[in-house]
Design a protein around this motif. Structure first.
Motif, PDB file in Angstrom:
ATOM      1  N   VAL A  74     -58.968 -21.266 -25.293  1.00 37.48           N
ATOM      2  CA  VAL A  74     -58.443 -20.069 -25.718  1.00 37.48           C
ATOM      3  C   VAL A  74     -58.332 -20.432 -27.552  1.00 37.48           C
ATOM      4  N   ALA A  75     -57.711 -21.258 -27.822  1.00 37.90           N
ATOM      5  CA  ALA A  75     -57.583 -21.792 -29.298  1.00 37.90           C
ATOM      6  C   ALA A  75     -58.769 -21.721 -30.081  1.00 37.90           C
ATOM      7  N   GLN A  76     -59.732 -22.258 -29.396  1.00 35.28           N
ATOM      8  CA  GLN A  76     -61.039 -22.348 -29.964  1.00 35.28           C
ATOM      9  C   GLN A  76     -61.721 -21.007 -30.305  1.00 35.28           C
ATOM     10  N   TRP A  77     -61.572 -20.271 -29.338  1.00 37.66           N
ATOM     11  CA  TRP A  77     -62.042 -18.849 -29.310  1.00 37.66           C
ATOM     12  C   TRP A  77     -61.390 -18.066 -30.574  1.00 37.66           C
ATOM     13  N   LEU A  78     -60.144 -18.128 -30.504  1.00 40.59           N
ATOM     14  CA  LEU A  78     -59.299 -17.292 -31.496  1.00 40.59           C
ATOM     15  C   LEU A  78     -59.815 -17.913 -33.097  1.00 40.59           C
ATOM     16  N   GLU A  79     -59.709 -19.414 -33.033  1.00 39.27           N
ATOM     17  CA  GLU A  79     -60.150 -19.698 -34.260  1.00 39.27           C
ATOM     18  C   GLU A  79     -61.427 -19.399 -34.918  1.00 39.27           C
ATOM     19  N   SER A  80     -62.418 -19.004 -33.740  1.00 38.67           N
ATOM     20  CA  SER A  80     -63.666 -18.363 -34.087  1.00 38.67           C
ATOM     21  C   SER A  80     -63.885 -16.973 -34.574  1.00 38.67           C
ATOM     22  N   GLN A  81     -62.784 -16.409 -34.515  1.00 41.32           N
ATOM     23  CA  GLN A  81     -62.645 -14.959 -34.804  1.00 41.32           C
ATOM     24  C   GLN A  81     -62.593 -14.821 -36.467  1.00 41.32           C
ATOM     25  N   PRO A  82     -63.119 -13.567 -36.865  1.00 40.47           N
ATOM     26  CA  PRO A  82     -63.000 -13.418 -38.443  1.00 40.47           C
ATOM     27  C   PRO A  82     -61.642 -13.525 -38.968  1.00 40.47           C
ATOM     28  N   SER A  83     -61.647 -13.975 -40.358  1.00 38.26           N
ATOM     29  CA  SER A  83     -60.448 -14.560 -40.738  1.00 38.26           C
ATOM     30  C   SER A  83     -59.546 -13.080 -41.197  1.00 38.26           C
ATOM     31  N   GLN A  84     -60.392 -12.042 -41.375  1.00 44.12           N
ATOM     32  CA  GLN A  84     -59.502 -10.695 -41.556  1.00 44.12           C
ATOM     33  C   GLN A  84     -58.952 -10.222 -40.376  1.00 44.12           C
ATOM     34  N   ARG A  90     -54.595 -17.468 -38.763  1.00 43.03           N
ATOM     35  CA  ARG A  90     -54.396 -18.904 -38.527  1.00 43.03           C
ATOM     36  C   ARG A  90     -53.941 -19.159 -36.874  1.00 43.03           C
ATOM     37  N   VAL A  91     -54.513 -20.201 -36.606  1.00 45.23           N
ATOM     38  CA  VAL A  91     -54.462 -20.538 -34.951  1.00 45.23           C
ATOM     39  C   VAL A  91     -53.784 -22.063 -35.023  1.00 45.23           C
ATOM     40  N   TRP A  92     -52.565 -22.001 -34.274  1.00 45.19           N
ATOM     41  CA  TRP A  92     -51.711 -23.138 -34.216  1.00 45.19           C
ATOM     42  C   TRP A  92     -51.916 -23.812 -32.784  1.00 45.19           C
ATOM     43  N   TYR A  93     -52.658 -24.892 -32.510  1.00 46.21           N
ATOM     44  CA  TYR A  93     -52.719 -25.469 -31.430  1.00 46.21           C
ATOM     45  C   TYR A  93     -53.150 -27.044 -31.820  1.00 46.21           C
ATOM     46  N   SER A 153     -50.250 -20.671 -30.528  1.00 44.36           N
ATOM     47  CA  SER A 153     -49.439 -19.705 -31.453  1.00 44.36           C
ATOM     48  C   SER A 153     -50.675 -19.391 -32.463  1.00 44.36           C
ATOM     49  N   VAL A 154     -50.672 -17.897 -32.870  1.00 44.69           N
ATOM     50  CA  VAL A 154     -51.578 -17.371 -33.600  1.00 44.69           C
ATOM     51  C   VAL A 154     -51.050 -16.497 -34.664  1.00 44.69           C
ATOM     52  N   ASP A 187     -62.685 -17.695 -19.113  1.00 41.30           N
ATOM     53  CA  ASP A 187     -63.234 -16.688 -19.639  1.00 41.30           C
ATOM     54  C   ASP A 187     -62.605 -15.240 -19.304  1.00 41.30           C
ATOM     55  N   ASP A 188     -62.158 -15.090 -18.367  1.00 40.61           N
ATOM     56  CA  ASP A 188     -61.177 -13.903 -18.212  1.00 40.61           C
ATOM     57  C   ASP A 188     -60.245 -13.860 -19.168  1.00 40.61           C
ATOM     58  N   LEU A 189     -59.424 -14.759 -19.376  1.00 42.16           N
ATOM     59  CA  LEU A 189     -58.415 -14.870 -20.397  1.00 42.16           C
ATOM     60  C   LEU A 189     -58.769 -14.278 -21.879  1.00 42.16           C
ATOM     61  N   ILE A 190     -60.050 -15.102 -22.012  1.00 41.95           N
ATOM     62  CA  ILE A 190     -60.779 -14.649 -23.516  1.00 41.95           C
ATOM     63  C   ILE A 190     -61.101 -13.292 -23.521  1.00 41.95           C
ATOM     64  N   ALA A 191     -61.752 -12.634 -22.372  1.00 42.18           N
ATOM     65  CA  ALA A 191     -62.154 -11.435 -22.409  1.00 42.18           C
ATOM     66  C   ALA A 191     -60.862 -10.442 -22.597  1.00 42.18           C
ATOM     67  N   ASP A 192     -59.792 -10.954 -21.994  1.00 41.76           N
ATOM     68  CA  ASP A 192     -58.587 -10.172 -21.993  1.00 41.76           C
ATOM     69  C   ASP A 192     -57.930  -9.901 -23.490  1.00 41.76           C
ATOM     70  N   LEU A 193     -57.872 -11.213 -24.126  1.00 39.59           N
ATOM     71  CA  LEU A 193     -57.606 -11.352 -25.820  1.00 39.59           C
ATOM     72  C   LEU A 193     -58.675 -10.521 -26.506  1.00 39.59           C
ATOM     73  N   GLY A 194     -59.866 -10.497 -26.156  1.00 44.00           N
ATOM     74  CA  GLY A 194     -61.016  -9.866 -26.937  1.00 44.00           C
ATOM     75  C   GLY A 194     -60.734  -8.485 -26.899  1.00 44.00           C
TER      76      GLY A 194
END
Ligand SMILES: *Cc1c(COP(=O)(O)O)cnc(C)c1O
Length: 394
Positions: A273-283, A287-290, A315-316, A381-388
């Protein structure tokens, strides 16, 4: 009233101890699972001769003792004492060992309830409170040189910023100044981090979180290898009485059995989840804290100090600020909007308005664009899809 010491170096590995320690089949029936001894008192064989020392359940109860022995074995220490909540455990540890005029040094990023207890209950009773950045060993050293302190209170990873404190380095500095070190190990749990082995004098838990693990019990514990300290805590647990019920203890026992297994999965999922969040556009995600991310300032220390994973908390910070953060936490479907953490199910919250509202305006205030995730053990993957889908709608 005293705890039953368990061997310092149990023969079995942690996963085995978690399932077997303190879990002897019930002597009366052979029940494989410790019964819930829902009784306040026990028949005595003669005046002043309670059977096996069981006289009154505030002092001693078989289900609670089974959990205390199991937790001591998982921690690899001599004493574990469970309480009705994490804060009750912290309260008793500090009240048993501090007097008016004593001082405690606290990290600037500790659990809000711990800060509230110290600032609003202990401080008016005359206990001095100093707050530092606990990750800054020079600042810790300076604070301890300026005034004697009874305790240095460490949390690592911290809540909610996931800051990392070097336990061994902090313990060395504290001990050089005559202070003792307590580590709130709730986030890492005894499956991933062993503060006593790194030099801490006592460890505190909210068993409400990973140890219980199923969001169905409030509980706490103090563990220590120090016989005198354990005796002081045991005395005040009985004298003040914030004990868990036998049913609470039974839930903690069941949770602790699967703790090592769950922590591995929490850690794998949280890293994804942290790696996926970190790969999102910075706009979108600023910041991701893990601690498992190489970008985390405490990553090297965490990699040395934590064993087998970096835990389930992420945390994000969102570029869209407080409004985006609030929309995000209200837009998830699998992640439930709720306080607390450490259960099998994923939770999401806005610390500034929820768990950390009580520290607003203090040195512990948290950023208002911050979102805290307790990543559960569902499919990653389900968790990441939900956050997406929630991020797309902020
Ligand atoms: C929840 C928590 C506590 C307090 O525990 P309770 O069981 O809610 O009393 C203490 N420290 C940390 C790090 C926590 O997350």
């Amino acid at each position: 009233m005293t705890t039953t010491p368990t061997p310092r170096t149990p023969a079995a590995a942690l996963d085995t101890r978690a399932i077997h320690a303190g879990q002897e089949p019930d002597p009366t029936t052979g029940a494989v699972v410790p019964p819930i001894y829902m009784t306040s008192t026990f028949k005595q064989d003669a005046v002043g001769e309670p059977r096996h020392g069981y006289d009154y359940s505030r002092s001693v109860n078989p289900t609670r003792r089974a959990f205390d022995e199991q937790l001591a074995a998982v921690e690899g220490t001599r004493h574990a004492l469970s309480f009705a909540s994490g804060l009750a455990a912290i309260d008793v540890l500090l009240r048993a060992t501090m007097r008016p005029g004593d001082r405690i040094l606290l990290g600037n990023d500790v659990y809000g309830g711990t800060y509230r207890l110290l600032a609003q209950v202990f401080q008016p009773w005359g206990v001095g409170l100093d707050v530092v950045d606990m990750a800054d060993t020079a600042a810790v050293s300076a604070a301890l040189a300026a005034a004697p302190h009874r305790w240095v209170w460490v949390e690592t990873p911290t809540n909610p910023m996931l800051g990392i404190v070097d336990i061994a380095a902090t313990a060395a500095v504290a001990h050089a100044h005559g202070a003792r070190v307590a580590v709130d190990n709730t986030f890492a749990s005894p499956a991933l981090q062993h503060p006593l082995a790194d030099g801490a004098d006592a460890v505190a838990y909210s068993t409400t979180k990973y140890i219980g693990g199923h969001s169905d019990v409030i509980g706490g514990a103090i563990v220590t290898d120090d016989d005198e300290l354990a005796g002081q805590v045991a005395f005040l647990r009985n004298a003040a009485g914030a004990v868990p019920s036998p049913f609470d203890s039974w839930l903690d026992i069941r949770g602790l059995k699967t703790l090592p297994l769950r922590m591995r999965r929490h850690s794998v999922n949280a890293l994804k989840v942290a790696q996926w969040l970190e790969s999102q556009p910075s706009q979108v995600v600023s910041r991701v804290w893990y601690p498992g991310l190489a970008s985390h300032p405490g990553h090297a220390i965490a990699a040395r100090q934590m064993h087998g994973g970096f835990g389930g908390m992420v945390s994000v910070q969102l570029a869209g600020g407080q409004e985006a953060a609030k929309r995000f936490v209200q837009g998830t479907r699998l992640f439930t909007l709720a306080e607390s953490l450490g259960g099998v199910e994923s939770l999401i919250e806005h610390p500034g308005a929820m768990t950390h509202a009580s520290v607003a305006g203090t040195t512990l205030q948290v950023p208002d664009d911050l979102v805290r995730l307790s990543v559960g053990i569902e499919d990653a993957d389900d968790l990441i899809a939900d956050l997406g889908q929630a991020l797309r709608r902020i």
